[in-house]
Write a protein that holds these residues in place. Sequence first.
Motif, PDB file in Angstrom:
ATOM      1  N   GLU A 234      42.627  89.398 -32.119  1.00 56.36           N
ATOM      2  CA  GLU A 234      41.400  89.191 -32.943  1.00 56.36           C
ATOM      3  C   GLU A 234      41.772  88.287 -34.075  1.00 56.36           C
ATOM      4  OE1 GLU A 234      38.073  90.113 -35.222  1.00 56.36           O
ATOM      5  OE2 GLU A 234      40.014  90.226 -35.962  1.00 56.36           O
ATOM      6  N   SER A 235      40.862  87.679 -34.627  1.00 56.51           N
ATOM      7  CA  SER A 235      41.137  86.584 -35.602  1.00 56.51           C
ATOM      8  C   SER A 235      41.716  87.292 -36.687  1.00 56.51           C
ATOM      9  CB  SER A 235      39.710  86.269 -36.130  1.00 56.51           C
ATOM     10  OG  SER A 235      38.913  87.201 -36.681  1.00 56.51           O
ATOM     11  N   GLY A 236      41.821  88.788 -36.777  1.00 56.34           N
ATOM     12  CA  GLY A 236      42.689  89.467 -38.053  1.00 56.34           C
ATOM     13  C   GLY A 236      44.086  89.098 -37.551  1.00 56.34           C
ATOM     14  N   TYR A 237      44.458  88.850 -36.567  1.00 56.95           N
ATOM     15  CA  TYR A 237      46.026  88.526 -36.129  1.00 56.95           C
ATOM     16  C   TYR A 237      46.308  87.099 -36.836  1.00 56.95           C
ATOM     17  CZ  TYR A 237      46.218  92.146 -32.705  1.00 56.95           C
ATOM     18  OH  TYR A 237      46.626  93.275 -32.002  1.00 56.95           O
ATOM     19  N   ILE A 238      45.392  86.362 -36.616  1.00 57.23           N
ATOM     20  CA  ILE A 238      45.669  84.742 -37.049  1.00 57.23           C
ATOM     21  C   ILE A 238      45.612  85.097 -38.878  1.00 57.23           C
ATOM     22  CG2 ILE A 238      44.757  82.516 -37.393  1.00 57.23           C
ATOM     23  CD1 ILE A 238      46.240  83.223 -34.490  1.00 57.23           C
ATOM     24  N   GLU A 239      44.758  85.899 -39.230  1.00 57.96           N
ATOM     25  CA  GLU A 239      44.602  85.715 -40.844  1.00 57.96           C
ATOM     26  C   GLU A 239      45.900  86.432 -41.336  1.00 57.96           C
ATOM     27  OE1 GLU A 239      41.587  87.575 -44.046  1.00 57.96           O
ATOM     28  OE2 GLU A 239      41.339  88.175 -42.010  1.00 57.96           O
ATOM     29  N   GLU A 240      46.462  87.401 -40.916  1.00 56.71           N
ATOM     30  CA  GLU A 240      47.737  87.759 -41.324  1.00 56.71           C
ATOM     31  C   GLU A 240      48.885  86.860 -41.323  1.00 56.71           C
ATOM     32  OE1 GLU A 240      48.762  91.768 -41.429  1.00 56.71           O
ATOM     33  OE2 GLU A 240      46.841  92.754 -40.769  1.00 56.71           O
ATOM     34  N   TYR A 241      48.990  86.222 -40.174  1.00 55.38           N
ATOM     35  CA  TYR A 241      50.134  85.348 -40.102  1.00 55.38           C
ATOM     36  C   TYR A 241      50.028  84.061 -41.174  1.00 55.38           C
ATOM     37  CZ  TYR A 241      51.815  87.437 -35.962  1.00 55.38           C
ATOM     38  OH  TYR A 241      52.325  88.537 -34.775  1.00 55.38           O
ATOM     39  N   ILE A 242      48.823  83.399 -41.168  1.00 55.34           N
ATOM     40  CA  ILE A 242      48.738  82.245 -41.779  1.00 55.34           C
ATOM     41  C   ILE A 242      48.182  82.234 -43.382  1.00 55.34           C
ATOM     42  CG2 ILE A 242      48.465  81.206 -39.796  1.00 55.34           C
ATOM     43  CD1 ILE A 242      45.450  80.633 -40.428  1.00 55.34           C
ATOM     44  N   GLN A 243      47.677  83.610 -43.913  1.00 52.66           N
ATOM     45  CA  GLN A 243      46.952  83.590 -45.058  1.00 52.66           C
ATOM     46  C   GLN A 243      48.044  83.274 -46.336  1.00 52.66           C
ATOM     47  OE1 GLN A 243      45.273  87.425 -45.643  1.00 52.66           O
ATOM     48  NE2 GLN A 243      47.035  88.541 -45.305  1.00 52.66           N
ATOM     49  N   ASP A 244      47.685  82.956 -47.388  1.00 53.73           N
ATOM     50  CA  ASP A 244      48.326  83.135 -48.758  1.00 53.73           C
ATOM     51  C   ASP A 244      48.496  84.399 -49.419  1.00 53.73           C
ATOM     52  OD1 ASP A 244      49.113  79.995 -49.487  1.00 53.73           O
ATOM     53  OD2 ASP A 244      46.963  80.199 -48.379  1.00 53.73           O
ATOM     54  N   GLY A 245      49.154  84.631 -49.948  1.00 52.24           N
ATOM     55  CA  GLY A 245      49.387  86.039 -50.903  1.00 52.24           C
ATOM     56  C   GLY A 245      49.370  87.121 -49.974  1.00 52.24           C
ATOM     57  N   VAL A 246      50.249  87.251 -49.112  1.00 54.25           N
ATOM     58  CA  VAL A 246      50.301  88.346 -47.937  1.00 54.25           C
ATOM     59  C   VAL A 246      50.404  89.790 -48.770  1.00 54.25           C
ATOM     60  CG1 VAL A 246      51.203  87.069 -46.302  1.00 54.25           C
ATOM     61  CG2 VAL A 246      52.748  88.215 -47.904  1.00 54.25           C
ATOM     62  N   ARG A 247      50.719  89.993 -49.960  1.00 55.30           N
ATOM     63  CA  ARG A 247      51.009  91.131 -50.495  1.00 55.30           C
ATOM     64  C   ARG A 247      49.872  91.290 -51.639  1.00 55.30           C
ATOM     65  NH1 ARG A 247      56.020  89.259 -49.869  1.00 55.30           N
ATOM     66  NH2 ARG A 247      57.436  90.737 -48.861  1.00 55.30           N
ATOM     67  N   SER A 248      48.984  90.496 -51.655  1.00 52.83           N
ATOM     68  CA  SER A 248      47.493  90.438 -52.695  1.00 52.83           C
ATOM     69  C   SER A 248      46.362  91.264 -51.887  1.00 52.83           C
ATOM     70  CB  SER A 248      47.089  89.137 -52.689  1.00 52.83           C
ATOM     71  OG  SER A 248      45.927  89.272 -53.570  1.00 52.83           O
ATOM     72  N   PRO A 249      45.808  92.281 -52.633  1.00 49.58           N
ATOM     73  CA  PRO A 249      44.580  93.020 -52.091  1.00 49.58           C
ATOM     74  C   PRO A 249      43.412  92.199 -51.794  1.00 49.58           C
ATOM     75  CG  PRO A 249      45.022  93.499 -54.500  1.00 49.58           C
ATOM     76  CD  PRO A 249      46.050  92.640 -54.032  1.00 49.58           C
ATOM     77  N   PHE A 250      43.508  90.825 -52.426  1.00 47.78           N
ATOM     78  CA  PHE A 250      42.242  90.097 -52.182  1.00 47.78           C
ATOM     79  C   PHE A 250      42.533  89.201 -51.398  1.00 47.78           C
ATOM     80  CE2 PHE A 250      42.662  91.183 -56.867  1.00 47.78           C
ATOM     81  CZ  PHE A 250      41.204  91.312 -57.024  1.00 47.78           C
ATOM     82  N   PRO A 251      41.397  89.081 -50.461  1.00 49.46           N
ATOM     83  CA  PRO A 251      41.448  87.920 -49.253  1.00 49.46           C
ATOM     84  C   PRO A 251      41.541  86.552 -49.785  1.00 49.46           C
ATOM     85  CG  PRO A 251      39.292  88.894 -49.766  1.00 49.46           C
ATOM     86  CD  PRO A 251      40.046  89.474 -50.637  1.00 49.46           C
ATOM     87  N   THR A 252      42.384  85.792 -49.084  1.00 49.86           N
ATOM     88  CA  THR A 252      42.373  84.518 -49.297  1.00 49.86           C
ATOM     89  C   THR A 252      41.873  83.315 -48.112  1.00 49.86           C
ATOM     90  OG1 THR A 252      44.796  84.354 -48.346  1.00 49.86           O
ATOM     91  CG2 THR A 252      44.641  84.684 -50.815  1.00 49.86           C
ATOM     92  N   MET A 253      41.322  84.332 -47.107  1.00 50.81           N
ATOM     93  CA  MET A 253      40.517  83.567 -46.273  1.00 50.81           C
ATOM     94  C   MET A 253      39.203  84.222 -45.781  1.00 50.81           C
ATOM     95  SD  MET A 253      43.441  82.609 -43.418  1.00 50.81           S
ATOM     96  CE  MET A 253      42.503  81.452 -42.643  1.00 50.81           C
TER      97      MET A 253
END
Length: 529
Positions: A234-253
């Motif tokens: 699912e696209s959630g896999y990609i989001e967790e791999y490439i997003q900024d601020g992995v420890r942030s509760p706020f989404p960056t994508m």
Amino acid sequence: MRLILGSRSNNRRSRTSSDYQNQPVPLSPNLDAQLAALKERLGASTDFVIHKIMETSDGSCRLAVCFISGLVDQQLVSQFIADANRIAKEMTVHGPLEPRKIKERLTIGGVSPVRDENKLLFQLLDGQIALLAHGSGEALAAAVAGGPRRAVEEPSSQTVIRGPKEGFTEDISTNTALVRRILTTPELRIVTYKIGRYTNTKVSLFYIEGIAKPEVVQEAKARLLSIDADSILESGYIEEYIQDGVRSPFPTMMNTERPDAVAGGLLEGMVAIMVDGTPYVLMAPVTFFRFLTSSEDYYQRYDISSFLRVIRLVAFFLALLLPSLFIAVTTFQQEMLPTTLLITLAAQREGTPLPTLMEGFLMELTFEVIREAGVRMPRAIGPAISIVGALVLGQAAVQAGLVSAAMVIVVSFTAICNFVLPAINMSAAVRLLRFLLMFLAGSFGLFGILAGLVPILAHLSALESFGVPYLAPIAPFTRSNLKDLIVRVPWWKMRTRPAMIGADNRMRQSERQESFAERAKKHRRDPLS
């Protein structure tokens, strides 16, 4: 670092799809041996179909068609087999034909020669059909992908009153066509990768050349190529791999299932990442204020859209701060309340066994449980159970004296404000931070809320999305981007694209563009004349 378990012999990773793709294996001229090899590679799976066209008296095969059942269009397969039968009749008369001449006799387009066994195998798994001939080390593969697919329907999570009703499906080719249908420009670029050792999932990167910043495009490509995982489901896999601020509760994508939202983002300089098997498409870079906008904001009048954006911003702060403010004021700063209201609240809390903080936690957790139960239950009874459960439990808790009626009102209105936010991932971040601020409010009052908001604001100021500041255009301040922030100006005044996201081509319309009413006013005549 990988965790080492077991003996050295058990630590060897089994050969996966990427291993096979990196080791070319030429096709065998012996057709029977090649078919046996393909069958062995697939573990004699029952959905691997081998249709033998020409068989000699000794049982050997001279011409065969191979495909994976369920991944192909049966009508195209029947047409391909009919072409193969016609070719077989010609071969019985004129003898063996060269692969080039066989290709010329096929009526299905998109036929490509294949000389590598691994490549042929993965093309079969991708929904293609192959024609193999004895004595030739080359196969012919044609794209006949098909099978059961969900039709294009209205998006379920991002509905609008006015605007397109089409939503993405789980098929990436259909989703690509939906975007192409809106953006009919040759500058639209689509780069497709296959990610996942076992799933070989198609992941496509969309951008408009000349509008998207080249450094953002290169960064997105580099992040996608850095993924080395067993599966992408699912696209959630990609989001967790490439997003900024992995420890942030706020989404960056951002994620959306609306083709018009993707087209609008691409026209502003964003890149979109589409994953096969899911209707949700990722978009980046994004800013905080992008999560407060809806696609419908650009389809309604600018004054109505601006009013709705203000309501969303107010709902965001209420969903984040209302329970903590109520706890702080009723526990520590009672002098801030009018005397009449204070007496009413005190009368309601008379006999309530729990302190305000525990009362708030109990009600918030109860509502989260009811919300999750409503989502997981069957669609026919889920909404009814959640609504009835909230009403019955709330009324029963007040009558039993466990919580006050004011706390029920606060929690209910907070939940309604949370639903106002268009982006689900942003509302989830608000739900998490709400509990932290409630704890600080119950411990230190308004000072605790302020002590919690300052780190949150500092964190937002330091957060980035693919190199773009998260609080842009407020921090850093960019005056030209304010025209589409909280208050949206009319379309004929939004002449430029966002400065932080778009490339050098920032003009989206003519500098002399204006409304008909403005032109009529300049010429001092009635617009209707």
